[in-house]
Design an enzyme around this catalytic site. Structure first.
Site, mmCIF file in Angstrom:
data_model
loop_
_atom_site.group_PDB
_atom_site.id
_atom_site.type_symbol
_atom_site.label_atom_id
_atom_site.label_comp_id
_atom_site.label_asym_id
_atom_site.label_seq_id
_atom_site.Cartn_x
_atom_site.Cartn_y
_atom_site.Cartn_z
ATOM 1 N N CYS D 72 8.564 22.451 -32.172
ATOM 2 C CA CYS D 72 8.031 23.088 -33.442
ATOM 3 C C CYS D 72 5.945 23.302 -33.263
ATOM 4 O O CYS D 72 6.207 23.085 -31.913
ATOM 5 C CB CYS D 72 8.042 21.623 -34.736
ATOM 6 S SG CYS D 72 6.850 20.181 -34.148
ATOM 7 N N ALA D 75 4.407 21.126 -31.828
ATOM 8 C CA ALA D 75 4.171 20.483 -30.712
ATOM 9 C C ALA D 75 3.501 22.179 -29.458
ATOM 10 O O ALA D 75 2.827 21.378 -28.422
ATOM 11 C CB ALA D 75 5.846 21.287 -30.364
ATOM 12 N N ARG D 106 4.479 15.390 -22.011
ATOM 13 C CA ARG D 106 4.038 16.455 -21.011
ATOM 14 C C ARG D 106 3.653 16.588 -19.678
ATOM 15 O O ARG D 106 2.784 15.935 -20.035
ATOM 16 C CB ARG D 106 3.697 17.647 -21.725
ATOM 17 C CG ARG D 106 4.045 19.170 -22.026
ATOM 18 C CD ARG D 106 3.924 20.506 -23.289
ATOM 19 N NE ARG D 106 3.230 21.378 -22.237
ATOM 20 C CZ ARG D 106 3.927 21.793 -21.661
ATOM 21 N NH1 ARG D 106 5.082 22.318 -22.127
ATOM 22 N NH2 ARG D 106 3.888 23.322 -20.507
ATOM 23 N N HIS D 205 1.118 27.701 -30.538
ATOM 24 C CA HIS D 205 -0.047 28.005 -29.165
ATOM 25 C C HIS D 205 -0.650 29.115 -29.818
ATOM 26 O O HIS D 205 -2.382 28.947 -29.537
ATOM 27 C CB HIS D 205 0.640 29.165 -28.493
ATOM 28 C CG HIS D 205 2.436 28.166 -27.586
ATOM 29 N ND1 HIS D 205 3.477 29.046 -27.482
ATOM 30 C CD2 HIS D 205 2.411 26.640 -27.058
ATOM 31 C CE1 HIS D 205 4.132 28.002 -27.039
ATOM 32 N NE2 HIS D 205 3.518 27.235 -27.178
#
Lengths: 552, 460, 460, 552
Positions: D72, D75, D106, D205
């Site tokens: 999503c 994330a 991550r 992003h």
């Protein structure tokens, strides 16, 4: 040994059970001859006058098949006496097993000053004899093994131990040792300690003492240490006991020239004849050495005991009295005063949890005696005790020695004939001086027996068998049982906590003041642990079924 | 840190006579262990007291369980005149006092050097009425100067069948399994696998239930467990024998084959995937059964972890020491994991050992050091010359592991300082999973320990 | 060494709003895990894609196994207009493409905040013919802002029974067992114990075989394993329900009690001796059977190690964190070992947690810190103030363990960096043995690491 | 990207299978509408003229219930962009889960210079919203949480992330941040990155780039570093990739002013506008930043790629060419020459084991492209590839951008309107200068697509579903499959080794020269491992029974 216990409550009975009845029940099961033999080794401390010390059968052959806990001569020689010495390469000449089983399994601790200092105790050396060595003899292999050990390690001392078959096939390890000593220019000597010799480990102690006395003691005349210089004999540094004792002696300003043998070195042994007193802990294993050193070098010996806070204090005082030095005596009192307070506190705490509980001790040649001190300090009653490899004097006191007949098994162990060393003999105290000190209550060349220190109506049993152990537990239901690893889980399966007094169950130290505290804590932990309450399952405690329904 | 084995030099030197830090011990302890796997049996050591004491101590320290056994308590006299009278007395006392069903006698270097003839002495015990009706004395020669503890186990296995096995002429729908010198948990697992396969088996010896028994508040000298007399008698009528581990188990299997025409399949110990596969497949073929889904699933779980975790195993160098049957299967398992067993030492003699290991490791990218009748001193020197990522062996390995700072997985005999081995098997597929968990744990603990801040991993 | 959690101060400060290093996660992952324990079931996350992705990733990292689940893939539009159309489309696609027997839907904070009504949407799916004949859609509300992953598991357990359970009027000779949020290996062990007791059980959910499946070279989306539809339907006819762990299992058990009059016994998770005793005893009483020798023997083995190794456990201070049901039983087990659990944190809210722990630890010689709805930051601070000898918790504990140099035993969810948990149970007596082996291993490894030359022990 | 592969063998077919048949078989199972949609996202690279780049459906909504691997917006924002920055406290405002799942999962590495330097990456901060916060609003709790974070940690920066319910209930995190920034005097800002925004991580992003650009970039004008000063964009230091790149840049004498974002700090971001070039690795996630920085501060950007030894060499040369400095170019050639030899050796070794094997890559927004370089170096053929959250330009090349229609999901993501900074803008190179450099083969503001770099007769699939993955494996039987953790064991259960290209399976680094070697080794290990040969049991391979006897 004059324990705190005996001082106060000699006549108290340890149990109200009829021990005679129990004893006959035990003997009932044995074949007649066995029963007759064992009857002598199972002694009941009678109520009444404690000066009558009953005679006990001890240091006699074990009945085959009776399930003894005893070990062998080799175990006593290599395992006990030489094992804890770090700067010697001990090569066991024989098939692999003997060396393997003695590899780090006795819990002697050793502490080297640096990584350069030799410590071979973590190693296991053996000639690993194969069938061809049995058939054709093993001397050549032994010689080669010594050479290889020398080439790889460059030790200053190598010793060799014979195991059972070596004696039978006739390998002359002593001549091999002499030859290699000559060739390599280091000290090399052997012990003929084949497992079949004697009746227990005890034979091995004697052989070891002889060997060390002949081959090491007296080699180095350097005078080391301070004003008050002693050897500690019969302290094997199990679980760091010797470290604690060293700490205390150091605090008192007493120099320890050598320990036979725990945290020890050959170097110290070589120098040990320069000390002024031999203080003997485990008299069973090492009095040989004390006697020979007195004879040859002129230093007296006394029995001491660092197991138990009171015993430790008393032993320190005895040593101080020997030196007849006011300053030392004052220092000792100071140390005792400082150390004893926290010990007493812990003692009281543990005593509150332990008082009145019952203990049994079947172990060693002096431990079953020494540790009663600690149990007494906890208010616990020792209802049965005995040795695995004790002699009559260990039970009845050294005074009984002249009346002991030497049997075939003992006669086979060499008795060194020792005489005054023309150059090195130096009488530390004249007999008059010793008598003066003795008059103050310090005994020399003397030790009491276990029997006289135990309460009335207790069992004293030598070389106890598996069967007797089981019966005893059933009959007397001790709260704790002390012995060795072989007995550990047998006892515990009966629901009784078991304390190993060889390895301390990998705890310790138990000697000295800090050791006493460790012991109090361990015993109160063991006798008060929650875990024993879980032995029975709920459905065993309450087996009725309130069946909601039954399944098809 | 002060080195515990500080005197071990890196330079190798040829030794012909001195064994240093053995990777074996002597025959009698193996015989005693095997005897403990018989129900109602009292092992007896025909020698001086020390042997028996040492064996009991070592077995006790390994199993944390009662281990009782008799000894003939040789004295200097017996050593000169022979041990017959001691042994007769012992047999009498054992049956009288401890009431075993069986006394299982093994010799020692002492009685072997003297030349005591057990067959004759046991016969005399019977003749003299020292062996009560319905009771048994079995025996095996176990001279300490031949072979090792594994040989002793093997000899006693043969002692068991030669003492009990009979042929009635009527074949039984059962397979004999000789499990080898393995843990009680392993023996239990072999039984579970066989039963899951639907194969009726007689497993001997069987120390499960005996050397991993419960705490019940009551001591039983002869606990539930162990192979029964009836079972051992019936081995001569079985359809076949699977001998696990040729060093420990082939002797008895071949005896049954030769004497009673019970055919035998001599396999490796079922440690690790490939060896367990062969065991299951052999059971399947001998018994003519299908492998049940449940076992195929266990197998698949093991393969799953092998594939999932391959990256952590791959290329890791391993040194291992122990008993030959164990090492052969372990080495094969490590190779199947893409690991590289580089140094392998057993103290037990036998030249087929090195040949077998060489065959298993022939495709490895590096030369492999292997030695039978070797010792841990040599292993340590090899490690100093070619360091490894992992050490597998008995408790004595901890000294090397500490000095050389190598992750260490305890496996084999004796394990004196940890628990678990007697409860959780390493044989079978589940055993393989346990080994993988332990090996991975050791490797990953080390990775975690040495990871700098930036590469301390959450997920692995 | 550089500290990984260097900013954690020793001084405690009251926090009302900021959670740091949680000891819990959100409901939906628990619901997804429970759904995976149904045979032929496709879990479905009704929310945005991230939830599903995160849950699958975390479960996958813990189990190292495939974890598939659908998502309603909410967009900004669905968030405004409601997720019905997404969910209907998802149900259609899942049944068409992936052919599960069951789609098991759980909500998320998103769909819960919107107020999507699952009952109505599922009804519409049926009405619209999106649910093929003989197939099922079950569901549970699992808002992330209530409770924790344990609550989600609990809610989905209720979803299972409310979706399937029926009452035919004919009582079945079987007991329902709700195993709680435990490992597949634990569920398998609970089944084994029940079967060993001779009790027929329906265990739900049951992830054994699903989340510890074999490598077969062929991927099966719906592996063998999981509770079947028939079994779940039959739960309403069972004689009783044993709910293991009140946080995870009591809701479903009470539902069966209320709705179908199936009486329930709510027990602690059978981790450790005392809790396993109660489980076995409860089974015995409910089913009216005797406890077989084999189980009493397993129990005795556990007690044996407890008594033999007591010295190493005694008085050791432990910090632990994780899920409440696990912690309650673990704490009790540690206390039974004479250990001292001094710091206990669960992230899951619930005031009975602290009360239960306080009751269990009331006789300990030191004050015990306990907190529900706490976090690992608090735990770490407690440890800084009162150091411990052992830390037990999930993988995140390794950061504390490293910084504070504490022996660490991984237990709970998630374990992301080791294998074993999904294959070897910690429930039951055998599970207790495993825990003891691990705890002892951690303590003794530390003793070995820190021992000076003179007290490096061969035997322990 | 001009890979070594495309240079040489553009027309070679990757497989002889009939991909059209496979595609229709795949689509067959889908409901009609789904099939229609997926048909556009499954593209076959046709044999023939490679200049025809087919259009692909990308960056569009996922079909509910299709089993996507996508995540999503949150994330993408918190997990990818802000996660790897160590000196900021990232508070996730919402229920506990979102913060928990992004906690250290991550595999960004970070290396602090000392124990004093801040590193909050090991921590997880959340407001852990409870039902009452959903009902009554969470702003107060957020405010309090920021205060508590400040009181305990005294960070220089705090950022806040909105999760799904926060957007719905209307908490104004930005005003909370402003208020607290004012109050506490440190930098505090928020991201409205609710999970439901956009169609994948990609939206996050963009939001993250916007936030960092607005709130951090340009805050510190200090000029640091040497003569050649660049930013590295889109390098997240998975498994230490950035460390390896830093090592190489350092060797070349190129100063790294900041990395967005791996081993990164807010401090570096604040100073990043002072660099002279933005080198973009993962163009998908970060080109936003490069464009805005060029617009506002005047520094050009170019696409580079450090995945693959050849690609690394090429990227270094491009950077050197940008600076038009002979010395730098010489230094770069020197570094390449030194580094490439051992890499080539390892490449050859691995190639011998890997050549001709088939790979599939379905991952990320640029990785599925970059890693084909490494496979090509191993002689392996990439038969299928695709992105999880790529856009059309990532597939078809940046040139396609103008033809992409902006849909509702993308429109909801704020586009910042950026203008030249009146004070800080400094044009590094004029358009003429850039053109001159471009004439030498260096492109600016440009990147190629995955499709043009792949061989003919390969599949390019966007947002691949679980079902398609299974069918593809069945049809094309790859030797290795690259994706993420969710796919890992699904693939491996099919007997196909699976390499994670997000976490590198906790290996790596794979970037740069040393990284390439790591990759060669890992891939040759995985595709040649013994373990896969054990998947079938002997009785499955040879199920006949040679029954010696059957049991009753």
């Amino acid at each position: 040994m004059n324990s705190t216990l005996t001082d106060s409550v000699v006549l108290e009975r340890a149990t109200d059970k009829d021990l005679h009845k129990i004893k006959s029940e035990i003997l009932e099961k044995y074949p007649t001859k066995v029963a007759r033999k064992r009857a002598k080794q199972i002694v009941i401390n009678e109520p009444g006058d404690s000066n009558t010390i009953p005679e006990i059968g001890a240091n006699i052959r074990t009945v085959p098949g009776i399930l003894t806990q005893r070990g062998c001569c080799y175990a006593g020689c290599k395992g006990v006496i030489l094992g804890p010495t770090r700067d010697v390469i001990n090569i066991v000449h024989g098939p692999v097993g003997c060396s393997f089983y003695a590899w780090l399994t006795r819990r002697n601790q050793t502490s080297t000053p640096s990584d350069d200092a030799p410590n071979y105790m973590t190693y296991c050396f053996t000639t690993d004899m194969q069938d061809e060595n049995i058939v054709f003899g093993g001397e050549k292999k032994l010689k080669q093994a010594i050479q290889e050990a020398f080439d790889i390690f460059h030790p200053e001392t190598i010793s060799v131990f014979s195991t059972c078959p070596v004696g039978l096939i006739g390998d002359d390890i002593h001549s091999v040792c002499r030859e290699m000593k000559e060739k390599l220019g280091i000290n090399i000597f052997g012990f003929s300690c084949e497992g079949y010799k004697g009746v227990s480990q005890s034979a091995g102690h004697h052989i070891a003492n002889n060997g060390i006395f002949k081959n090491v003691v007296g080699l180095d005349d350097t005078i080391k240490g301070g004003k008050f210089r002693i050897n500690l004999l019969g302290e094997y540094n199990i679980g760091g006991d010797a470290f604690e004792i060293e700490r205390i002696l150091d605090a008192c300003g007493i120099s320890l020239i050598s320990t036979f043998s725990g945290n020890s070195t050959i170097e110290q042994f070589a120098n040990s004849h320069t000390a002024d007193l031999n203080a003997v802990m485990c008299h069973r294993s090492i009095t040989y050495m004390a006697e020979m050193m007195e004879e040859k070098y002129g230093m007296p010996w006394m029995k001491i005991n660092f197991i138990g806070a009171e015993a430790t204090a008393k032993s320190l005082r005895k040593i101080a009295q020997y030196f007849e030095d006011e300053e030392l005596m004052a220092r000792v009192e100071e140390v005792i005063a400082t150390e004893i307070t926290p010990v007493k506190e812990e003692m009281e705490k543990a005593r509150a949890l332990c008082e009145g509980k019952l203990a049994m001790l079947f172990v060693g040649g002096s431990r079953a005696h020494h540790y009663q001190e600690l149990f007494a300090e906890l208010g616990m009653r020792t209802v049965s005790a005995g040795y695995e490899f004790g002699h009559r004097d260990d039970y009845e006191g050294r005074r009984v020695l002249p009346s002991i007949k030497v049997d075939a098994d003992s006669r086979n162990i060499e008795e060194l004939s020792v005489t005054k060393d023309p150059e090195k003999y130096r009488q530390r105290k004249s007999e008059e001086e010793l008598a003066k000190i003795e008059a103050k209550g310090v005994e020399f060349r003397e030790y009491g027996g276990l029997i006289q220190d135990m309460k009335n109506n207790t069992f004293v049993i030598d070389d106890i068998s598996q069967y007797e152990t089981e019966k005893l537990i059933e009959a007397l239901k001790p709260d704790i049982f002390c012995a060795g690893i072989k007995e550990k889980y047998v006892i515990q399966k009966s629901g009784v906590p078991m304390k190993q007094l060889h390895s301390y169950d990998y705890g310790g130290p138990y000697a000295g003041f800090k050791g006493a505290v460790n012991f109090y804590r361990d015993i109160s932990r063991m006798t008060n642990s929650k875990v024993w309450s879980y032995v029975k399952a709920p459905w065993e405690k309450e087996p009725e079924l309130a069946a909601t329904y039954a399944l098809g | 840190m002060i080195m515990l084995l500080r005197h071990t030099p890196t330079e190798l030197a040829d030794r012909k006579a001195l064994m240093i830090n053995p990777a074996k011990t002597c025959q009698p302890i193996g015989a005693m262990y095997a005897s403990l796997g018989i129900h109602g049996c009292m092992p007896h050591s025909h020698g001086s007291q020390g042997c028996c004491s040492y064996h009991r101590s070592t077995l006790t320290r390994h199993y944390k369980e009662p281990v009782v056994a008799g000894t003939s308590s040789f004295t200097e006299g017996s050593s000169v005149f022979g041990g017959q009278s001691n042994m007769l007395q012992a047999i009498d006392n054992l049956f009288t006092i401890y009431e075993p069903d069986i006394v299982s006698v093994h010799t020692t270097c002492l009685s072997e050097t003297i030349g005591d003839d057990l067959t004759q002495i046991v016969q005399k015990a019977h003749d003299d009425g020292k062996v009560p009706e319905g009771k048994y004395v079995i025996y095996a020669p176990t001279p300490s100067y031949v072979g090792s503890h594994v040989t002793g186990f093997s000899n006693m296995c043969k002692g068991i069948v030669s003492g009990f096995a009979e042929k009635t002429g009527e074949k039984l729908d059962q397979v004999n399994i000789i499990p080898g010198f393995v843990e009680p948990s392993d023996m239990e697992e072999i039984k579970r696998l066989s039963s899951e396969m639907g194969v009726k088996t007689v497993l001997f010896p069987d120390t499960s239930g005996i050397l991993n028994g419960p705490q019940t508040g009551k001591y039983h000298m002869y606990p539930k467990g162990g192979t029964t007399v009836e079972e051992m008698k019936s081995t001569g009528d079985s359809m076949g024998t699977i001998a696990l581990g040729s060093f420990a188990s082939s002797l008895a299997a071949k005896f049954l084959d030769t004497k009673f025409k019970v055919p035998c399949d001599i396999l490796e110990l079922p440690i690790g995937l490939p060896a367990t596969d062969r065991f299951i497949d052999s059971l399947r073929k001998i018994a003519g059964v299908n492998v049940p889904e449940s076992i195929t699933r266990e197998r698949g779980q093991l393969v799953d972890v092998m594939t999932d975790m391959q990256q952590y195993f791959y290329g890791k160098k391993v040194a291992l020491f122990g008993d030959p049957d164990q090492l052969i299967s372990l080495t094969e398992f490590l190779v199947s994991l893409d690991m590289i067993p580089v140094h392998i030492v057993t103290g037990t003699p036998g030249k087929q050992f090195a040949e077998t290991i060489q065959a298993i490791t022939k495709d490895l990218p590096v030369p492999v050091n292997v030695k039978a009748h070797g010792d841990m001193f040599l292993l340590h020197q090899w490690i100093k010359n070619t360091p490894v990522d992992l050490l597998i062996g008995n408790t004595y390995g901890k000294y090397i592991a500490r000095d050389e700072d190598i992750p260490f997985v305890r496996h084999g005999f004796p394990i004196l300082d940890r628990v678990g081995h007697s409860y959780f098997p390493t044989v079978g597929y589940k055993g393989g999973l346990r080994l993988l968990e332990k090996i991975l744990g050791a490797l990953l603990d080390r990775q975690d320990r040495d990871a700098p801040e930036e590469s301390f991993e959450l997920v692995m």
